[in-house]
Motif scaffolding. Structure first.
Motif, mmCIF file in Angstrom:
data_model
loop_
_atom_site.group_PDB
_atom_site.id
_atom_site.type_symbol
_atom_site.label_atom_id
_atom_site.label_comp_id
_atom_site.label_asym_id
_atom_site.label_seq_id
_atom_site.Cartn_x
_atom_site.Cartn_y
_atom_site.Cartn_z
ATOM 1 N N ASP A 47 46.368 -72.320 -32.658
ATOM 2 C CA ASP A 47 46.501 -71.308 -31.472
ATOM 3 C C ASP A 47 45.123 -71.274 -30.813
ATOM 4 N N ILE A 48 44.063 -70.764 -31.566
ATOM 5 C CA ILE A 48 42.717 -70.311 -31.059
ATOM 6 C C ILE A 48 42.169 -71.462 -30.440
ATOM 7 N N ASN A 49 42.271 -72.765 -31.113
ATOM 8 C CA ASN A 49 41.542 -73.919 -30.378
ATOM 9 C C ASN A 49 42.184 -74.337 -29.220
ATOM 10 N N ALA A 50 43.638 -74.127 -29.041
ATOM 11 C CA ALA A 50 44.251 -74.342 -27.830
ATOM 12 C C ALA A 50 43.555 -73.300 -26.708
ATOM 13 N N TYR A 51 43.762 -72.295 -27.031
ATOM 14 C CA TYR A 51 43.116 -71.279 -26.163
ATOM 15 C C TYR A 51 41.829 -71.439 -25.721
ATOM 16 N N LEU A 52 40.926 -71.648 -26.426
ATOM 17 C CA LEU A 52 39.418 -72.170 -26.356
ATOM 18 C C LEU A 52 39.254 -73.389 -25.350
ATOM 19 N N TRP A 53 40.235 -74.304 -25.622
ATOM 20 C CA TRP A 53 39.916 -75.464 -25.113
ATOM 21 C C TRP A 53 39.437 -75.698 -23.500
ATOM 22 N N PRO A 54 40.226 -75.030 -22.606
ATOM 23 C CA PRO A 54 39.912 -74.874 -21.178
ATOM 24 C C PRO A 54 38.613 -74.364 -21.080
ATOM 25 N N LYS A 55 38.408 -73.204 -21.684
ATOM 26 C CA LYS A 55 36.828 -72.824 -21.733
ATOM 27 C C LYS A 55 35.670 -73.760 -22.036
ATOM 28 N N LEU A 56 36.036 -74.706 -22.988
ATOM 29 C CA LEU A 56 35.001 -75.473 -23.365
ATOM 30 C C LEU A 56 34.876 -76.482 -22.407
ATOM 31 N N GLN A 57 36.135 -76.990 -21.710
ATOM 32 C CA GLN A 57 36.121 -78.050 -20.821
ATOM 33 C C GLN A 57 35.257 -77.336 -19.490
ATOM 34 N N GLU A 58 35.594 -76.118 -19.314
ATOM 35 C CA GLU A 58 35.072 -75.691 -18.021
ATOM 36 C C GLU A 58 33.621 -75.626 -18.525
ATOM 37 N N GLN A 59 33.029 -75.405 -19.378
ATOM 38 C CA GLN A 59 31.461 -75.303 -19.795
ATOM 39 C C GLN A 59 30.851 -76.746 -19.537
ATOM 40 N N VAL A 60 31.807 -77.801 -19.993
ATOM 41 C CA VAL A 60 31.234 -79.153 -19.941
ATOM 42 C C VAL A 60 31.178 -79.592 -18.578
ATOM 43 N N VAL A 61 32.106 -79.412 -17.654
ATOM 44 C CA VAL A 61 31.808 -79.468 -16.481
ATOM 45 C C VAL A 61 30.848 -78.755 -15.625
ATOM 46 N N GLU A 62 30.391 -77.419 -16.041
ATOM 47 C CA GLU A 62 29.474 -76.712 -15.141
ATOM 48 C C GLU A 62 28.176 -77.361 -15.759
ATOM 49 N N HIS A 63 28.268 -77.938 -16.830
ATOM 50 C CA HIS A 63 26.849 -78.164 -17.379
ATOM 51 C C HIS A 63 26.561 -79.645 -16.577
ATOM 52 N N CYS A 64 27.626 -80.545 -16.500
ATOM 53 C CA CYS A 64 27.426 -81.813 -16.081
ATOM 54 C C CYS A 64 27.210 -81.752 -14.404
ATOM 55 N N LEU A 65 27.833 -80.698 -13.804
ATOM 56 C CA LEU A 65 27.568 -80.496 -12.461
ATOM 57 C C LEU A 65 26.004 -80.073 -12.182
ATOM 58 N N LYS A 66 25.470 -79.437 -12.906
ATOM 59 C CA LYS A 66 23.980 -79.118 -12.844
ATOM 60 C C LYS A 66 22.969 -80.242 -13.181
ATOM 61 N N LYS A 67 23.486 -81.403 -14.060
ATOM 62 C CA LYS A 67 22.583 -82.082 -14.168
ATOM 63 C C LYS A 67 23.011 -83.418 -13.320
ATOM 64 N N THR A 68 24.023 -83.302 -12.463
ATOM 65 C CA THR A 68 24.418 -84.750 -11.653
ATOM 66 C C THR A 68 24.249 -84.521 -10.110
ATOM 67 N N ASN A 69 23.981 -85.413 -9.518
ATOM 68 C CA ASN A 69 24.058 -85.561 -7.940
ATOM 69 C C ASN A 69 25.618 -85.309 -7.573
ATOM 70 N N VAL A 70 25.839 -84.264 -7.240
ATOM 71 C CA VAL A 70 27.345 -84.289 -6.730
ATOM 72 C C VAL A 70 27.736 -84.907 -5.440
ATOM 73 N N THR A 71 26.815 -85.313 -4.768
ATOM 74 C CA THR A 71 27.427 -85.903 -3.555
ATOM 75 C C THR A 71 27.999 -87.301 -4.027
ATOM 76 N N MET A 72 27.752 -87.987 -5.127
ATOM 77 C CA MET A 72 28.798 -88.883 -5.504
ATOM 78 C C MET A 72 30.004 -88.886 -6.207
ATOM 79 N N LEU A 73 30.426 -87.625 -6.218
ATOM 80 C CA LEU A 73 31.955 -87.254 -6.775
ATOM 81 C C LEU A 73 33.089 -87.878 -5.399
ATOM 82 N N LYS A 74 32.635 -87.935 -4.124
ATOM 83 C CA LYS A 74 33.659 -88.446 -3.561
ATOM 84 C C LYS A 74 33.812 -89.842 -3.593
ATOM 85 N N TYR A 75 33.052 -90.651 -4.517
ATOM 86 C CA TYR A 75 33.215 -92.064 -4.791
ATOM 87 C C TYR A 75 33.900 -92.224 -6.062
ATOM 88 N N MET A 76 34.480 -91.013 -6.873
ATOM 89 C CA MET A 76 34.981 -91.127 -8.049
ATOM 90 C C MET A 76 36.330 -90.629 -8.109
#
Length: 82
Positions: A10-39
């Motif tokens: 239950d706790i893993n299922a609860y924490l999973w969305p937060k972990l995904q959010e952290q990964v996305v935030e990390h990637c957005l800081k490291k990536t040129n986001v102008t290319m996202l429209k091509y993905m």
């Protein structure tokens, strides 16, 4: 960090969305986001249509067969050609 070999709890299922959010935030800081429209699914279908037009001509039918994620691409493809 969740280990892939752990059983889902239950706790893993609860924490999973937060972990995904952290990964996305990390990637957005490291990536040129102008290319996202091509993905994504819509961009993949646009590329598929453009390649079919280039190879076979703009009025040629597109033959596509997909399973899983390919089914979603096929759905978008049908919407883009009608």
């Amino acid at each position: 960090m969740l280990q892939s070999e752990q059983f889902q709890t239950d706790i893993n299922a609860y924490l999973w969305p937060k972990l995904q959010e952290q990964v996305v935030e990390h990637c957005l800081k490291k990536t040129n986001v102008t290319m996202l429209k091509y993905m994504g699914t819509a961009a993949t279908v646009r590329d598929l249509v453009a390649m079919a037009n280039a190879f076979d001509g703009p009025t040629s039918p597109i033959n596509f067969w997909g399973m899983g994620h390919g089914s979603l691409i096929g759905s978008y493809l049908l919407k883009s050609t009608h």
